[in-house]
Design a protein around this motif. Structure first.
Motif, PDB file in Angstrom:
ATOM      1  N   ARG A   1     -12.744   7.322  47.014  1.00 51.24           N
ATOM      2  CA  ARG A   1     -12.233   6.405  45.988  1.00 51.24           C
ATOM      3  C   ARG A   1     -12.005   5.011  46.598  1.00 51.24           C
ATOM      4  O   ARG A   1     -12.378   3.995  46.004  1.00 51.24           O
ATOM      5  N   LYS A   2     -11.420   4.970  47.788  1.00 48.05           N
ATOM      6  CA  LYS A   2     -11.134   3.693  48.443  1.00 48.05           C
ATOM      7  C   LYS A   2     -12.426   2.972  48.844  1.00 48.05           C
ATOM      8  O   LYS A   2     -12.538   1.758  48.702  1.00 48.05           O
ATOM      9  N   ILE A   3     -13.411   3.739  49.316  1.00 42.74           N
ATOM     10  CA  ILE A   3     -14.712   3.152  49.666  1.00 42.74           C
ATOM     11  C   ILE A   3     -15.336   2.499  48.435  1.00 42.74           C
ATOM     12  O   ILE A   3     -15.847   1.379  48.498  1.00 42.74           O
ATOM     13  N   LYS A   4     -15.275   3.192  47.308  1.00 40.55           N
ATOM     14  CA  LYS A   4     -15.840   2.635  46.073  1.00 40.55           C
ATOM     15  C   LYS A   4     -15.018   1.442  45.588  1.00 40.55           C
ATOM     16  O   LYS A   4     -15.575   0.437  45.142  1.00 40.55           O
ATOM     17  N   GLU A   5     -13.697   1.556  45.679  1.00 38.67           N
ATOM     18  CA  GLU A   5     -12.806   0.487  45.220  1.00 38.67           C
ATOM     19  C   GLU A   5     -13.042  -0.812  45.995  1.00 38.67           C
ATOM     20  O   GLU A   5     -13.050  -1.899  45.415  1.00 38.67           O
ATOM     21  N   LEU A   6     -13.234  -0.683  47.295  1.00 36.31           N
ATOM     22  CA  LEU A   6     -13.455  -1.855  48.140  1.00 36.31           C
ATOM     23  C   LEU A   6     -14.930  -2.234  48.263  1.00 36.31           C
ATOM     24  O   LEU A   6     -15.271  -3.178  48.977  1.00 36.31           O
ATOM     25  N   ASN A   7     -15.782  -1.466  47.592  1.00 38.65           N
ATOM     26  CA  ASN A   7     -17.223  -1.717  47.582  1.00 38.65           C
ATOM     27  C   ASN A   7     -17.801  -1.729  49.008  1.00 38.65           C
ATOM     28  O   ASN A   7     -18.487  -2.659  49.409  1.00 38.65           O
ATOM     29  N   LEU A   8     -17.505  -0.658  49.743  1.00 46.51           N
ATOM     30  CA  LEU A   8     -17.917  -0.567  51.142  1.00 46.51           C
ATOM     31  C   LEU A   8     -19.079   0.394  51.376  1.00 46.51           C
ATOM     32  O   LEU A   8     -19.384   0.730  52.518  1.00 46.51           O
TER      33      LEU A   8
ATOM     34  N   VAL B   1     -13.717   2.362  58.682  1.00 46.60           N
ATOM     35  CA  VAL B   1     -14.363   1.297  57.901  1.00 46.60           C
ATOM     36  C   VAL B   1     -13.372   0.700  56.904  1.00 46.60           C
ATOM     37  O   VAL B   1     -13.304  -0.521  56.736  1.00 46.60           O
ATOM     38  N   ILE B   2     -12.578   1.549  56.265  1.00 46.94           N
ATOM     39  CA  ILE B   2     -11.590   1.072  55.292  1.00 46.94           C
ATOM     40  C   ILE B   2     -10.552   0.193  55.972  1.00 46.94           C
ATOM     41  O   ILE B   2     -10.237  -0.904  55.501  1.00 46.94           O
ATOM     42  N   GLN B   3     -10.032   0.662  57.113  1.00 48.54           N
ATOM     43  CA  GLN B   3      -9.025  -0.121  57.829  1.00 48.54           C
ATOM     44  C   GLN B   3      -9.592  -1.447  58.314  1.00 48.54           C
ATOM     45  O   GLN B   3      -8.923  -2.481  58.248  1.00 48.54           O
ATOM     46  N   SER B   4     -10.812  -1.432  58.791  1.00 42.07           N
ATOM     47  CA  SER B   4     -11.443  -2.670  59.251  1.00 42.07           C
ATOM     48  C   SER B   4     -11.593  -3.664  58.107  1.00 42.07           C
ATOM     49  O   SER B   4     -11.329  -4.857  58.273  1.00 42.07           O
ATOM     50  N   ALA B   5     -12.010  -3.169  56.948  1.00 41.82           N
ATOM     51  CA  ALA B   5     -12.183  -4.047  55.789  1.00 41.82           C
ATOM     52  C   ALA B   5     -10.841  -4.613  55.331  1.00 41.82           C
ATOM     53  O   ALA B   5     -10.746  -5.794  54.989  1.00 41.82           O
TER      54      ALA B   5
ATOM     55  N   SER C   1      -9.688  -8.523  55.381  1.00 40.76           N
ATOM     56  CA  SER C   1      -9.193  -9.142  54.156  1.00 40.76           C
ATOM     57  C   SER C   1      -7.843  -9.808  54.393  1.00 40.76           C
ATOM     58  O   SER C   1      -7.610 -10.928  53.932  1.00 40.76           O
ATOM     59  N   ASN C   2      -6.960  -9.134  55.121  1.00 39.71           N
ATOM     60  CA  ASN C   2      -5.636  -9.709  55.417  1.00 39.71           C
ATOM     61  C   ASN C   2      -5.755 -10.953  56.273  1.00 39.71           C
ATOM     62  O   ASN C   2      -5.044 -11.935  56.051  1.00 39.71           O
ATOM     63  N   ILE C   3      -6.651 -10.936  57.241  1.00 37.82           N
ATOM     64  CA  ILE C   3      -6.854 -12.106  58.091  1.00 37.82           C
ATOM     65  C   ILE C   3      -7.360 -13.276  57.253  1.00 37.82           C
ATOM     66  O   ILE C   3      -6.891 -14.401  57.395  1.00 37.82           O
ATOM     67  N   ALA C   4      -8.302 -12.999  56.362  1.00 39.23           N
ATOM     68  CA  ALA C   4      -8.838 -14.063  55.498  1.00 39.23           C
ATOM     69  C   ALA C   4      -7.746 -14.637  54.608  1.00 39.23           C
ATOM     70  O   ALA C   4      -7.676 -15.848  54.407  1.00 39.23           O
ATOM     71  N   LYS C   5      -6.878 -13.788  54.081  1.00 37.29           N
ATOM     72  CA  LYS C   5      -5.776 -14.269  53.241  1.00 37.29           C
ATOM     73  C   LYS C   5      -4.831 -15.142  54.037  1.00 37.29           C
ATOM     74  O   LYS C   5      -4.376 -16.179  53.550  1.00 37.29           O
ATOM     75  N   ASN C   6      -4.509 -14.750  55.273  1.00 37.02           N
ATOM     76  CA  ASN C   6      -3.603 -15.538  56.098  1.00 37.02           C
ATOM     77  C   ASN C   6      -4.193 -16.894  56.436  1.00 37.02           C
ATOM     78  O   ASN C   6      -3.489 -17.895  56.438  1.00 37.02           O
ATOM     79  N   ILE C   7      -5.481 -16.923  56.721  1.00 40.37           N
ATOM     80  CA  ILE C   7      -6.142 -18.196  57.014  1.00 40.37           C
ATOM     81  C   ILE C   7      -6.084 -19.097  55.795  1.00 40.37           C
ATOM     82  O   ILE C   7      -5.786 -20.283  55.897  1.00 40.37           O
ATOM     83  N   THR C   8      -6.338 -18.525  54.626  1.00 34.14           N
ATOM     84  CA  THR C   8      -6.293 -19.297  53.391  1.00 34.14           C
ATOM     85  C   THR C   8      -4.896 -19.836  53.143  1.00 34.14           C
ATOM     86  O   THR C   8      -4.730 -20.985  52.742  1.00 34.14           O
TER      87      THR C   8
END
Length: 94
Positions: free
Chosen positions: A8-15, A38-42, A46-53
């Motif tokens: 479900r998480k793989i599909k939700e995050l489109n991984l 893979v889920i944790q890496s994604a 995502s968290n790193i990108a949000k912090n940079i933003t």
């Protein structure tokens, strides 16, 4: 996480494509540990990108405050009192 939750998480995050690219197989044929990785890496990316933003937004807000402050009035007063030279005013406004 159970296998069903991982799917479900793989599909939700489109991984799905990411799993295939990393492990060379469909996500339904990859182990739980690999899927969780893979889920944790994604999520980490995502968290790193949000912090940079967020940091960029804070910098932009600070620049707006500096540009919108009443510095012009202060500069004008300092010029009238002959504390600032014309060249210094030009440097400040550049």
């Amino acid at each position: 996480m159970t296998r069903k939750e991982l799917y479900r998480k793989i599909k939700e995050l489109n991984l799905q494509d990411e799993v295939k690219k990393v492990y060379g197989d469909n996500y339904t044929r990859v182990g739980n540990i690999e899927l969780a990785h893979v889920i944790q890496s994604a999520q980490l990316a995502s968290n790193i990108a949000k912090n940079i933003t967020k940091k960029d937004r804070v910098k932009d807000q600070n620049l707006e405050l500096i540009n919108n402050c009443k510095c012009d009035k202060l500069i004008e007063v300092l010029k009238k009192k002959h504390i600032l030279l014309d060249s210094e005013i030009m440097y400040i406004n550049s």
